[in-house]
Write a protein that holds these residues in place. Sequence first.
Motif, mmCIF file in Angstrom:
data_model
loop_
_atom_site.group_PDB
_atom_site.id
_atom_site.type_symbol
_atom_site.label_atom_id
_atom_site.label_comp_id
_atom_site.label_asym_id
_atom_site.label_seq_id
_atom_site.Cartn_x
_atom_site.Cartn_y
_atom_site.Cartn_z
ATOM 1 N N ILE A 1 0.946 -1.149 -0.037
ATOM 2 C CA ILE A 1 -0.199 -0.059 -0.057
ATOM 3 C C ILE A 1 0.959 1.353 0.111
ATOM 4 O O ILE A 1 0.648 2.161 -0.602
ATOM 5 N N MET A 2 1.875 1.258 0.841
ATOM 6 C CA MET A 2 2.948 2.345 1.054
ATOM 7 C C MET A 2 3.558 2.542 -0.591
ATOM 8 O O MET A 2 3.541 3.784 -1.066
ATOM 9 N N THR A 3 3.982 1.481 -1.191
ATOM 10 C CA THR A 3 4.577 1.729 -2.492
ATOM 11 C C THR A 3 3.541 2.426 -3.723
ATOM 12 O O THR A 3 3.983 3.281 -3.957
ATOM 13 N N ALA A 4 2.514 1.901 -3.520
ATOM 14 C CA ALA A 4 1.348 2.271 -4.199
ATOM 15 C C ALA A 4 1.268 3.911 -4.055
ATOM 16 O O ALA A 4 1.063 4.783 -5.062
ATOM 17 N N GLN A 5 1.073 4.326 -2.756
ATOM 18 C CA GLN A 5 0.807 5.523 -2.168
ATOM 19 C C GLN A 5 1.941 6.597 -2.691
ATOM 20 O O GLN A 5 1.745 7.762 -2.976
ATOM 21 N N PHE A 6 3.227 5.926 -2.438
ATOM 22 C CA PHE A 6 4.224 7.179 -2.412
ATOM 23 C C PHE A 6 4.872 7.107 -3.994
ATOM 24 O O PHE A 6 5.688 7.838 -4.255
ATOM 25 N N GLY A 7 4.642 6.148 -4.700
ATOM 26 C CA GLY A 7 4.992 6.054 -5.981
ATOM 27 C C GLY A 7 6.473 5.698 -6.138
ATOM 28 O O GLY A 7 7.253 6.093 -7.005
ATOM 29 N N ARG A 8 6.988 5.112 -5.225
ATOM 30 C CA ARG A 8 8.338 4.361 -4.914
ATOM 31 C C ARG A 8 8.229 3.109 -4.176
ATOM 32 O O ARG A 8 7.347 2.977 -3.375
ATOM 33 N N PRO A 9 9.259 2.183 -4.468
ATOM 34 C CA PRO A 9 9.125 0.898 -3.600
ATOM 35 C C PRO A 9 9.372 1.045 -2.068
ATOM 36 O O PRO A 9 10.371 2.014 -1.808
ATOM 37 N N VAL A 10 8.570 0.383 -1.441
ATOM 38 C CA VAL A 10 8.677 0.419 -0.133
ATOM 39 C C VAL A 10 8.813 -0.831 0.430
ATOM 40 O O VAL A 10 8.038 -1.765 -0.118
ATOM 41 N N ARG A 11 9.670 -1.351 1.306
ATOM 42 C CA ARG A 11 9.930 -2.883 1.643
ATOM 43 C C ARG A 11 9.921 -3.042 3.134
ATOM 44 O O ARG A 11 10.037 -2.127 3.753
ATOM 45 N N TYR A 12 9.517 -4.287 3.641
ATOM 46 C CA TYR A 12 9.443 -4.396 5.165
ATOM 47 C C TYR A 12 10.981 -5.180 5.480
ATOM 48 O O TYR A 12 11.214 -6.170 4.578
ATOM 49 N N GLU A 13 11.601 -4.807 6.339
ATOM 50 C CA GLU A 13 12.776 -5.649 6.772
ATOM 51 C C GLU A 13 12.560 -5.902 8.361
ATOM 52 O O GLU A 13 12.064 -5.305 9.279
ATOM 53 N N ARG A 14 12.425 -7.381 8.598
ATOM 54 C CA ARG A 14 12.234 -7.974 9.942
ATOM 55 C C ARG A 14 13.403 -7.792 11.070
ATOM 56 O O ARG A 14 14.457 -8.182 10.446
ATOM 57 N N GLN A 15 13.137 -7.213 12.235
ATOM 58 C CA GLN A 15 13.962 -7.292 13.153
ATOM 59 C C GLN A 15 14.148 -8.191 14.047
ATOM 60 O O GLN A 15 12.840 -8.407 14.504
ATOM 61 N N ALA A 16 15.230 -8.909 14.605
ATOM 62 C CA ALA A 16 15.046 -9.773 15.397
ATOM 63 C C ALA A 16 14.797 -9.367 16.978
ATOM 64 O O ALA A 16 15.024 -7.991 17.217
ATOM 65 N N LEU A 17 13.937 -9.919 17.824
ATOM 66 C CA LEU A 17 13.664 -9.415 18.908
ATOM 67 C C LEU A 17 15.018 -9.163 19.741
ATOM 68 O O LEU A 17 14.829 -8.183 20.603
ATOM 69 N N ASP A 18 15.868 -10.085 19.737
ATOM 70 C CA ASP A 18 17.168 -9.773 20.443
ATOM 71 C C ASP A 18 17.604 -8.322 20.134
ATOM 72 O O ASP A 18 18.427 -7.659 21.004
ATOM 73 N N PHE B 1 -6.296 1.844 5.948
ATOM 74 C CA PHE B 1 -4.806 2.219 6.129
ATOM 75 C C PHE B 1 -4.460 3.064 4.946
ATOM 76 O O PHE B 1 -3.834 3.856 4.837
ATOM 77 N N GLU B 2 -5.234 2.568 3.732
ATOM 78 C CA GLU B 2 -5.077 3.420 2.416
ATOM 79 C C GLU B 2 -5.446 5.007 2.726
ATOM 80 O O GLU B 2 -4.536 5.851 2.620
ATOM 81 N N GLN B 3 -6.545 5.236 3.463
ATOM 82 C CA GLN B 3 -7.059 6.526 3.689
ATOM 83 C C GLN B 3 -5.979 7.172 4.629
ATOM 84 O O GLN B 3 -5.510 8.544 4.475
ATOM 85 N N TRP B 4 -5.491 6.754 5.685
ATOM 86 C CA TRP B 4 -4.735 6.934 6.612
ATOM 87 C C TRP B 4 -3.340 7.253 6.020
ATOM 88 O O TRP B 4 -2.619 8.300 6.281
ATOM 89 N N GLN C 1 -3.646 10.422 3.746
ATOM 90 C CA GLN C 1 -3.618 11.932 4.620
ATOM 91 C C GLN C 1 -2.485 12.037 5.604
ATOM 92 O O GLN C 1 -2.373 13.254 5.724
ATOM 93 N N VAL C 2 -1.997 11.044 6.305
ATOM 94 C CA VAL C 2 -1.089 11.347 7.379
ATOM 95 C C VAL C 2 0.423 10.846 6.865
ATOM 96 O O VAL C 2 1.334 11.753 7.223
ATOM 97 N N LEU C 3 0.590 9.788 6.676
ATOM 98 C CA LEU C 3 1.819 9.126 6.222
ATOM 99 C C LEU C 3 2.439 9.689 5.055
ATOM 100 O O LEU C 3 3.696 9.933 5.168
ATOM 101 N N LYS C 4 1.936 9.787 4.078
ATOM 102 C CA LYS C 4 2.617 10.300 2.790
ATOM 103 C C LYS C 4 3.104 11.665 2.982
ATOM 104 O O LYS C 4 4.067 11.884 2.706
ATOM 105 N N PRO C 5 2.274 12.606 3.424
ATOM 106 C CA PRO C 5 2.908 13.877 3.704
ATOM 107 C C PRO C 5 4.182 13.728 4.606
ATOM 108 O O PRO C 5 5.289 14.601 4.231
ATOM 109 N N ALA C 6 4.108 12.881 5.779
ATOM 110 C CA ALA C 6 5.484 12.910 6.542
ATOM 111 C C ALA C 6 6.444 12.341 5.658
ATOM 112 O O ALA C 6 7.537 12.831 6.111
#
Length: 297
Positions: free
Chosen positions: A220-237, A283-286, A289-294
């Motif tokens: 959804i972020m990728t579509a909203q921002f017009g640029r690739p966004v990926r998720y990177e998992r962080q270990a709990l430790d 999430f698309e709406q939010w 309205q909020v994350l994309k400007p930030a």
Amino acid sequence: MIVITAPTGNIGRHLLSGLLTSAPAAGEELRVIVRDPARLPDEARGAVDVVTGSHADADVLDRAFDGADAVFWLVPPDAALTPHDAYIGFSRPAVKALAAHGVGHVVGISALGRGTALADRAGIVTTSLAMDDLIAESGAAYRALACASFFENFLEEADSIREHGFFTDTVEADRKAPLVAVADIAAAAADLLLDRSWTGTGSIPLLGPEDLSVNDLARIMTAQFGRPVRYERQALDDMYTTLVGYGLNEAFVQSIVDMKRAKDEGLDAGITRTPETTSPTSFEQWCAQVLKPAVLS
């Protein structure tokens, strides 16, 4: 009289704004407890009664709850304290003040998880549920808004998304879970505070309109921002080491890790989505309205 704690925080500012519009028509007066009145919005000045101080302070609560019919209760997490002190210790003076002043209704901010097999080992969530039980002992009718994870948590990732094209979390990439906007939480709180026909104690889950995985969010972020966004998992430790390195209380950090582990094991799953538990903002709406400007600022 409705008393609002934490009126300048993420949820409280939305709640105060909504009640400034709706409370006068309902014949309700508003009072806020705030450390720094200068942080209140301009429209609140002269429109609300202000009690200056911390809502952990018994004297402040005694002044604020005098004549109150309903209270919005939110504990601002303090990572310099143990979870018990940050939630239970913080709330004990309020329980005494609620009983002493005969406050009839309390709406609090809590978390999903009650009644699940993971509820007793979910860190901050476990402590939040214990706080709910404590407040229920005050004798007031109590509703805990059992919130899913907030959309607004992703604002902390705005710099990483902008500069590096990724955000981090500790959950499995395809695990779907509910998420909710803080504005929707505030709206649910306002409805309860204004219509006090409810009695007894209980919780109301707030799940957002659909369950999403972090991979869904990246798409959804990728579509909203017009640029690739990926998720990177962080270990709990790694999360633990990073947060302790910031100087946070080690017990509080461990409670965050325990919550994250429980969420990855399905803590938030299993709540039936009904009209009452489904909040409207997607999430698309939010994101638009909020994350994309930030991110694109």
